[in-house]
Write a protein that holds these residues in place. Structure first.
Motif, PDB file in Angstrom:
ATOM      1  N   ARG A  62       0.836  -1.201   0.000  1.00  0.00           N
ATOM      2  CA  ARG A  62       0.000   0.000   0.000  1.00  0.00           C
ATOM      3  C   ARG A  62       0.874   1.255   0.000  1.00  0.00           C
ATOM      4  NH1 ARG A  62      -5.240   1.742   1.644  1.00  0.00           N
ATOM      5  NH2 ARG A  62      -5.271   3.972   1.199  1.00  0.00           N
ATOM      6  N   ARG A  73      -8.393  -0.198  -7.074  1.00  0.00           N
ATOM      7  CA  ARG A  73      -9.831  -0.234  -6.802  1.00  0.00           C
ATOM      8  C   ARG A  73     -10.431  -1.611  -7.065  1.00  0.00           C
ATOM      9  NH1 ARG A  73      -9.464   4.866 -10.265  1.00  0.00           N
ATOM     10  NH2 ARG A  73      -9.401   6.581  -8.760  1.00  0.00           N
ATOM     11  N   ALA A 114      -8.851  -5.455   0.318  1.00  0.00           N
ATOM     12  CA  ALA A 114      -9.439  -4.718   1.433  1.00  0.00           C
ATOM     13  C   ALA A 114      -8.433  -3.760   2.060  1.00  0.00           C
ATOM     14  CB  ALA A 114      -9.972  -5.699   2.478  1.00  0.00           C
ATOM     15  N   ASP A 115      -7.160  -4.142   2.074  1.00  0.00           N
ATOM     16  CA  ASP A 115      -6.127  -3.270   2.644  1.00  0.00           C
ATOM     17  C   ASP A 115      -5.574  -2.260   1.651  1.00  0.00           C
ATOM     18  OD1 ASP A 115      -6.330  -4.281   5.150  1.00  0.00           O
ATOM     19  OD2 ASP A 115      -4.346  -5.230   5.201  1.00  0.00           O
ATOM     20  N   LEU A 117      -7.666  -0.638  -0.764  1.00  0.00           N
ATOM     21  CA  LEU A 117      -8.705   0.281  -1.225  1.00  0.00           C
ATOM     22  C   LEU A 117      -8.546   1.668  -0.623  1.00  0.00           C
ATOM     23  CD1 LEU A 117     -11.880  -1.986  -0.953  1.00  0.00           C
ATOM     24  CD2 LEU A 117     -10.926  -1.021  -3.062  1.00  0.00           C
ATOM     25  N   GLU A 119      -9.753   4.984   1.312  1.00  0.00           N
ATOM     26  CA  GLU A 119     -10.619   5.084   2.483  1.00  0.00           C
ATOM     27  C   GLU A 119     -12.068   5.266   2.055  1.00  0.00           C
ATOM     28  OE1 GLU A 119      -9.802   4.592   5.616  1.00  0.00           O
ATOM     29  OE2 GLU A 119      -7.739   4.180   4.978  1.00  0.00           O
ATOM     30  N   ALA A 122     -15.538   0.859  -1.746  1.00  0.00           N
ATOM     31  CA  ALA A 122     -15.793  -0.565  -1.945  1.00  0.00           C
ATOM     32  C   ALA A 122     -14.947  -1.035  -3.126  1.00  0.00           C
ATOM     33  CB  ALA A 122     -17.272  -0.815  -2.218  1.00  0.00           C
ATOM     34  N   ALA A 159     -15.925  -8.094   5.322  1.00  0.00           N
ATOM     35  CA  ALA A 159     -16.532  -6.779   5.539  1.00  0.00           C
ATOM     36  C   ALA A 159     -16.769  -6.529   7.022  1.00  0.00           C
ATOM     37  CB  ALA A 159     -17.843  -6.670   4.762  1.00  0.00           C
ATOM     38  N   THR A 162     -13.171  -5.912   8.585  1.00  0.00           N
ATOM     39  CA  THR A 162     -12.353  -4.782   8.136  1.00  0.00           C
ATOM     40  C   THR A 162     -13.144  -3.503   7.890  1.00  0.00           C
ATOM     41  OG1 THR A 162     -12.603  -5.318   5.781  1.00  0.00           O
ATOM     42  CG2 THR A 162     -10.801  -6.405   6.987  1.00  0.00           C
ATOM     43  N   ARG A 164     -14.529  -3.030   5.095  1.00  0.00           N
ATOM     44  CA  ARG A 164     -14.365  -2.820   3.659  1.00  0.00           C
ATOM     45  C   ARG A 164     -15.203  -3.838   2.885  1.00  0.00           C
ATOM     46  NH1 ARG A 164      -9.699   0.078   2.446  1.00  0.00           N
ATOM     47  NH2 ARG A 164      -9.351   1.562   4.149  1.00  0.00           N
ATOM     48  N   VAL A 166     -15.915  -5.844  -0.336  1.00  0.00           N
ATOM     49  CA  VAL A 166     -15.333  -6.338  -1.582  1.00  0.00           C
ATOM     50  C   VAL A 166     -16.343  -7.312  -2.189  1.00  0.00           C
ATOM     51  CG1 VAL A 166     -13.464  -7.641  -2.658  1.00  0.00           C
ATOM     52  CG2 VAL A 166     -12.970  -6.087  -0.752  1.00  0.00           C
TER      53      VAL A 166
END
Length: 367
Positions: A62, A73, A114-115, A117, A119, A122, A159, A162, A164, A166
């Motif tokens: 990241r 994305r 998920a890590d 994306l 802030e 989705a 989800a 986290t 997030r 996906v």
């Protein structure tokens, strides 16, 4: 909708290779565009497994992306690995959705995404259309649907853990179990969790099927499914295929499958690859070929590209209110007749940037 380009055009099979290719290609593309660049990242199964099990390494990735002005994305989890071997063909459909390997790879990709994306965002992970169409038995179908149910449960747990979301995007492709949008609606509608599983609408595949783009999108919406991802791509079209072997011969390369459909004699006729099409398909109606061609450049006459199908599909997706990730997926640069050679990184980066400019303008999707 936001715009990305898919990195499966590059052959990296380990994390060091992924990072090197970001510098070799993605950073120059961003510099061409003069703006932050969205990526549809492709990770081979070993890389996805490594990252999914190592939170510090995900944080390092990241940070490396942030430092380069790159935003992830979506992930393309269709090819499991070896996507740039000398011969890929049917290998790209293995392992299929009857296997635990496919499920584990997909959930690994989701955990990584998920890590990565932005802030509050989705994300999506695209996947293969269950399997190639044969051999395929009722027990295989039941097993695949069970794996998709496990995938939805895993994505829901991700989800919850986290914060997030996906989503998994099943990608119809000619010749596969989920051959087209009609198959997707019939086989998946009411059978998968629509909150976490939807469709990847590859507009090259859509064009090859000779489907009405707007009608196909409306049918997805009516079935209670979501277009989670659009792969912005164009097929080859030959209106008069009487001399098809001469015109299309240069595109009959040995690495990838190039399924062909002919709209003739009142229906759609099928061939699984170009060499077969030259002897098996009728020539009294247009042919469309599963060969992703650059969006911004017309192929040599008398060939055409199906960018009109792409425009119509994206307009229809917007009309029904879906907000998918849009990913330019021209993975065929290396096998295009007269395409960039392996050592022409600058030429490839310029071509990808030109495609993204075309897509941003013609699809009205911001990068």
């Amino acid at each position: 909708m936001t715009l990305s380009y898919c990195t499966n055009v590059h052959p990296a099979e380990d994390l060091a290779g992924v990072l090197a290719q970001l510098d070799r290609y993605a950073v120059p593309v961003r510099e061409h565009l003069g703006a932050e660049l969205g990526l549809g990242l492709w990770l081979s199964a070993p890389v996805a497994r490594e990252l999914a099990g190592d939170a510090p390494r995900r944080a390092e990735l990241r940070a490396a992306l942030d430092a380069r002005g790159l935003v992830v994305r979506t992930l393309n989890a269709f090819p499991y690995g070896g996507f740039h071997q000398e011969v890929v063909k049917h290998r790209v459909y293995h392992p299929d959705w009857t296997t635990s390997a496919r499920l584990e790879y997909t959930l690994d990709c989701a955990a990584v995404l998920a890590d990565l994306l932005p802030e509050g965002g989705a994300g999506s992970v695209s996947t293969l259309p269950l399997a190639w169409r044969h051999p395929w038995f009722p027990a295989d179908h039941a097993a695949a649907l069970a794996r998709l149910e496990e995938a939805a449960a895993g994505l829901r747990a991700l989800a919850d853990r986290t914060g997030r979301v996906v989503r998994l995007a099943v990608e119809p492709e000619p010749g596969c179990v989920v051959d087209d949008v009609a198959d997707a609606v019939r086989l998946l509608g009411g059978r998968v969790d629509p909150e976490f599983i939807g469709l990847c609408l590859d507009t090259c595949h859509l064009a090859v099927s000779f489907a009405d783009p707007a009608g196909a999108v409306r049918s997805i919406d009516r079935a209670g499914l979501r277009v989670v991802k659009v792969q912005a791509s164009a097929a080859l079209e030959l209106i008069d295929p009487t001399d098809a072997a001469t015109v299309l011969g240069p595109f009959a390369e040995p690495r990838y499958l190039h399924q062909v459909r002919a709209f003739a004699r009142g229906g759609v006729h099928r061939a699984d690859d170009l060499p077969e099409a030259f002897t098996a398909l009728p020539t009294d109606g247009p042919w469309r070929v599963h060969f992703h061609v650059p969006l911004h450049a017309d192929p040599p006459a008398p060939l055409r590209s199906t960018t009109d199908v792409l425009r119509q599909a994206v307009a229809a997706v917007r009309e029904v209110g879906h907000t998918p990730d849009v990913e330019v997926e021209t993975y065929t640069w290396s096998v295009l007749p007269d395409g960039p050679t392996a050592d022409s990184a600058d030429e490839l980066a310029a071509g990808i940037a030109a495609e993204l400019r075309w897509a941003a303008k013609n699809l009205e999707v911001p990068a």
